[in-house]
Scaffold this motif. Structure first.
Motif, PDB file in Angstrom:
ATOM      1  N   GLN A   1      45.449  70.529  67.690  1.00 49.91           N
ATOM      2  CA  GLN A   1      44.568  70.845  68.793  1.00 49.91           C
ATOM      3  C   GLN A   1      44.159  72.306  68.741  1.00 49.91           C
ATOM      4  OE1 GLN A   1      42.822  69.562  70.997  1.00 49.91           O
ATOM      5  NE2 GLN A   1      43.464  67.422  71.048  1.00 49.91           N
ATOM      6  N   VAL A   2      43.489  72.760  69.796  1.00 52.13           N
ATOM      7  CA  VAL A   2      42.952  74.119  69.842  1.00 52.13           C
ATOM      8  C   VAL A   2      43.718  74.926  70.875  1.00 52.13           C
ATOM      9  CG1 VAL A   2      40.920  75.517  70.309  1.00 52.13           C
ATOM     10  CG2 VAL A   2      40.687  73.320  69.128  1.00 52.13           C
ATOM     11  N   GLN A   3      44.077  76.141  70.514  1.00 49.87           N
ATOM     12  CA  GLN A   3      44.752  77.044  71.443  1.00 49.87           C
ATOM     13  C   GLN A   3      43.949  78.328  71.572  1.00 49.87           C
ATOM     14  OE1 GLN A   3      46.706  76.134  68.503  1.00 49.87           O
ATOM     15  NE2 GLN A   3      47.129  74.193  69.546  1.00 49.87           N
ATOM     16  N   LEU A   4      43.981  78.901  72.779  1.00 46.79           N
ATOM     17  CA  LEU A   4      43.368  80.197  73.041  1.00 46.79           C
ATOM     18  C   LEU A   4      44.477  81.184  73.354  1.00 46.79           C
ATOM     19  CD1 LEU A   4      40.346  79.215  75.340  1.00 46.79           C
ATOM     20  CD2 LEU A   4      40.391  79.445  72.856  1.00 46.79           C
ATOM     21  N   VAL A   5      44.539  82.264  72.606  1.00 42.93           N
ATOM     22  CA  VAL A   5      45.585  83.260  72.802  1.00 42.93           C
ATOM     23  C   VAL A   5      44.939  84.577  73.202  1.00 42.93           C
ATOM     24  CG1 VAL A   5      47.486  84.513  71.749  1.00 42.93           C
ATOM     25  CG2 VAL A   5      47.066  82.116  71.130  1.00 42.93           C
ATOM     26  N   GLU A   6      45.303  85.067  74.385  1.00 38.35           N
ATOM     27  CA  GLU A   6      44.724  86.282  74.934  1.00 38.35           C
ATOM     28  C   GLU A   6      45.651  87.472  74.711  1.00 38.35           C
ATOM     29  OE1 GLU A   6      43.128  83.592  78.661  1.00 38.35           O
ATOM     30  OE2 GLU A   6      45.138  84.441  78.469  1.00 38.35           O
ATOM     31  N   SER A  25      42.470  79.211  67.930  1.00 35.66           N
ATOM     32  CA  SER A  25      43.085  78.769  66.679  1.00 35.66           C
ATOM     33  C   SER A  25      43.357  77.271  66.744  1.00 35.66           C
ATOM     34  CB  SER A  25      44.387  79.531  66.430  1.00 35.66           C
ATOM     35  OG  SER A  25      45.323  79.251  67.453  1.00 35.66           O
ATOM     36  N   GLY A  26      43.621  76.709  65.574  1.00 40.34           N
ATOM     37  CA  GLY A  26      43.883  75.281  65.499  1.00 40.34           C
ATOM     38  C   GLY A  26      42.849  74.592  64.636  1.00 40.34           C
ATOM     39  N   SER A  27      42.816  73.300  64.755  1.00 39.95           N
ATOM     40  CA  SER A  27      41.901  72.499  63.945  1.00 39.95           C
ATOM     41  C   SER A  27      40.551  72.419  64.653  1.00 39.95           C
ATOM     42  CB  SER A  27      42.492  71.105  63.723  1.00 39.95           C
ATOM     43  OG  SER A  27      43.739  71.202  63.061  1.00 39.95           O
ATOM     44  N   ILE A  28      39.751  73.451  64.422  1.00 42.96           N
ATOM     45  CA  ILE A  28      38.486  73.602  65.136  1.00 42.96           C
ATOM     46  C   ILE A  28      37.331  73.195  64.244  1.00 42.96           C
ATOM     47  CG2 ILE A  28      36.967  75.209  66.355  1.00 42.96           C
ATOM     48  CD1 ILE A  28      39.482  77.014  66.669  1.00 42.96           C
ATOM     49  N   PHE A  29      36.452  72.368  64.788  1.00 43.33           N
ATOM     50  CA  PHE A  29      35.219  72.061  64.073  1.00 43.33           C
ATOM     51  C   PHE A  29      34.154  73.087  64.420  1.00 43.33           C
ATOM     52  CE2 PHE A  29      32.310  69.595  61.727  1.00 43.33           C
ATOM     53  CZ  PHE A  29      31.124  69.538  62.422  1.00 43.33           C
ATOM     54  N   ALA A  97      36.821  78.478  76.546  1.00 43.85           N
ATOM     55  CA  ALA A  97      35.960  78.145  75.410  1.00 43.85           C
ATOM     56  C   ALA A  97      35.619  76.667  75.429  1.00 43.85           C
ATOM     57  CB  ALA A  97      36.647  78.500  74.099  1.00 43.85           C
ATOM     58  N   HIS A  98      34.397  76.374  75.034  1.00 47.09           N
ATOM     59  CA  HIS A  98      33.976  74.996  74.822  1.00 47.09           C
ATOM     60  C   HIS A  98      33.913  74.773  73.327  1.00 47.09           C
ATOM     61  CE1 HIS A  98      32.523  75.751  78.922  1.00 47.09           C
ATOM     62  NE2 HIS A  98      32.770  74.485  79.112  1.00 47.09           N
ATOM     63  N   GLY A  99      34.724  73.842  72.851  1.00 41.79           N
ATOM     64  CA  GLY A  99      34.790  73.630  71.420  1.00 41.79           C
ATOM     65  C   GLY A  99      34.957  72.185  71.047  1.00 41.79           C
ATOM     66  N   VAL A 100      34.758  71.929  69.769  1.00 36.55           N
ATOM     67  CA  VAL A 100      34.904  70.588  69.228  1.00 36.55           C
ATOM     68  C   VAL A 100      36.059  70.595  68.239  1.00 36.55           C
ATOM     69  CG1 VAL A 100      33.809  68.766  67.896  1.00 36.55           C
ATOM     70  CG2 VAL A 100      32.458  70.107  69.525  1.00 36.55           C
ATOM     71  N   PRO A 101      37.181  69.954  68.574  1.00 38.77           N
ATOM     72  CA  PRO A 101      38.283  69.888  67.618  1.00 38.77           C
ATOM     73  C   PRO A 101      37.996  68.853  66.540  1.00 38.77           C
ATOM     74  CG  PRO A 101      38.865  68.726  69.613  1.00 38.77           C
ATOM     75  CD  PRO A 101      37.502  69.328  69.853  1.00 38.77           C
ATOM     76  N   ILE A 102      38.543  69.092  65.366  1.00 43.00           N
ATOM     77  CA  ILE A 102      38.336  68.169  64.253  1.00 43.00           C
ATOM     78  C   ILE A 102      38.871  66.781  64.583  1.00 43.00           C
ATOM     79  CG2 ILE A 102      39.041  67.685  61.879  1.00 43.00           C
ATOM     80  CD1 ILE A 102      38.917  70.706  61.390  1.00 43.00           C
ATOM     81  N   ALA A 103      39.968  66.727  65.341  1.00 44.48           N
ATOM     82  CA  ALA A 103      40.635  65.448  65.592  1.00 44.48           C
ATOM     83  C   ALA A 103      39.774  64.485  66.391  1.00 44.48           C
ATOM     84  CB  ALA A 103      41.952  65.686  66.316  1.00 44.48           C
ATOM     85  N   THR A 104      39.023  65.005  67.383  1.00 44.85           N
ATOM     86  CA  THR A 104      38.286  64.115  68.283  1.00 44.85           C
ATOM     87  C   THR A 104      36.776  64.168  68.064  1.00 44.85           C
ATOM     88  OG1 THR A 104      38.064  65.773  70.025  1.00 44.85           O
ATOM     89  CG2 THR A 104      40.058  64.428  70.037  1.00 44.85           C
ATOM     90  N   LYS A 105      36.287  65.285  67.520  1.00 43.20           N
ATOM     91  CA  LYS A 105      34.851  65.497  67.351  1.00 43.20           C
ATOM     92  C   LYS A 105      34.084  65.327  68.665  1.00 43.20           C
ATOM     93  CE  LYS A 105      34.701  66.344  62.906  1.00 43.20           C
ATOM     94  NZ  LYS A 105      34.312  65.320  61.941  1.00 43.20           N
ATOM     95  N   THR A 106      34.752  65.618  69.775  1.00 41.65           N
ATOM     96  CA  THR A 106      34.088  65.590  71.078  1.00 41.65           C
ATOM     97  C   THR A 106      34.240  66.951  71.731  1.00 41.65           C
ATOM     98  OG1 THR A 106      36.076  64.762  72.185  1.00 41.65           O
ATOM     99  CG2 THR A 106      34.500  63.127  71.421  1.00 41.65           C
ATOM    100  N   LEU A 107      33.288  67.318  72.581  1.00 47.36           N
ATOM    101  CA  LEU A 107      33.314  68.622  73.218  1.00 47.36           C
ATOM    102  C   LEU A 107      34.449  68.683  74.235  1.00 47.36           C
ATOM    103  CD1 LEU A 107      31.784  71.336  73.337  1.00 47.36           C
ATOM    104  CD2 LEU A 107      30.478  70.381  75.252  1.00 47.36           C
TER     105      LEU A 107
END
Length: 121
Positions: A1-6, A25-29, A97-107
Motif C-alpha cells: 500500500q501507500v504511506q505518507l511520512v511527514e 512511499s509504497g507500491s505507487i502507480f 495525497a490522492h494516488g493510485v496504488p499498483i495493487a488496486t489501480k483505483t484512486l
C-alpha cells in the motif's frame, strides 16, 4: 500500500519559519493532487494548501503570501515552506495525497500521521 511520512514540525517563535516535508512511499502507480491540512485544538481540519501534479496551487486565505507549497514528482514528495509564522498557525499539520496504488489501480485518498507545529514565545 501507500504511506505518507511527514517531517519538519516543531516549536518556533512568532515570525519564524518552518519547512514541512511529506514523502509518499509504497507500491505507487501515480500520485495526483497533494496538499496540507491542519487541525487546531477544538477546530475542524482545514485545507492549508494544495498542489496538482502539473504544479497549479491554491491556498487558504489565512496563509497566502506566507506559505509556499511545492512538490518533487520524481520523489513523490510535497513541501510546505511556512514563513512569518503566527501563533494562530499552531496546529497539527497533515499531509494528504490522492494516488493510485499498483495493487488496486483505483484512486485512493491517503493521510499522513500528522506533525505538530507550535508557534509561541
Amino acid at each position: 500500500q501507500v504511506q505518507l511520512v511527514e517531517s519538519g514540525g516543531g516549536l518556533v517563535q512568532p515570525g519564524g519559519s518552518l519547512r514541512l516535508s511529506c514523502a509518499a512511499s509504497g507500491s505507487i502507480f501515480s500520485i495526483y493532487n497533494m496538499g496540507w491540512y491542519r487541525q487546531a485544538p477544538g477546530k475542524q481540519r482545514e485545507l492549508v494548501a494544495a498542489i496538482a501534479s502539473g504544479g497549479s496551487t491554491n491556498y487558504a486565505d489565512s496563509v497566502k503570501g506566507r506559505f509556499t507549497i511545492s512538490r518533487d514528482n520524481a520523489k513523490n514528495t510535497v513541501y510546505l515552506q511556512m514563513n512569518s509564522l503566527k501563533p494562530e498557525d499552531t496546529a497539527v499539520y497533515y499531509c494528504n495525497a490522492h494516488g493510485v496504488p499498483i495493487a488496486t489501480k483505483t484512486l485512493e485518498n491517503y493521510w499522513g500521521q500528522g506533525t505538530q507545529v507550535t508557534v509561541s514565545l
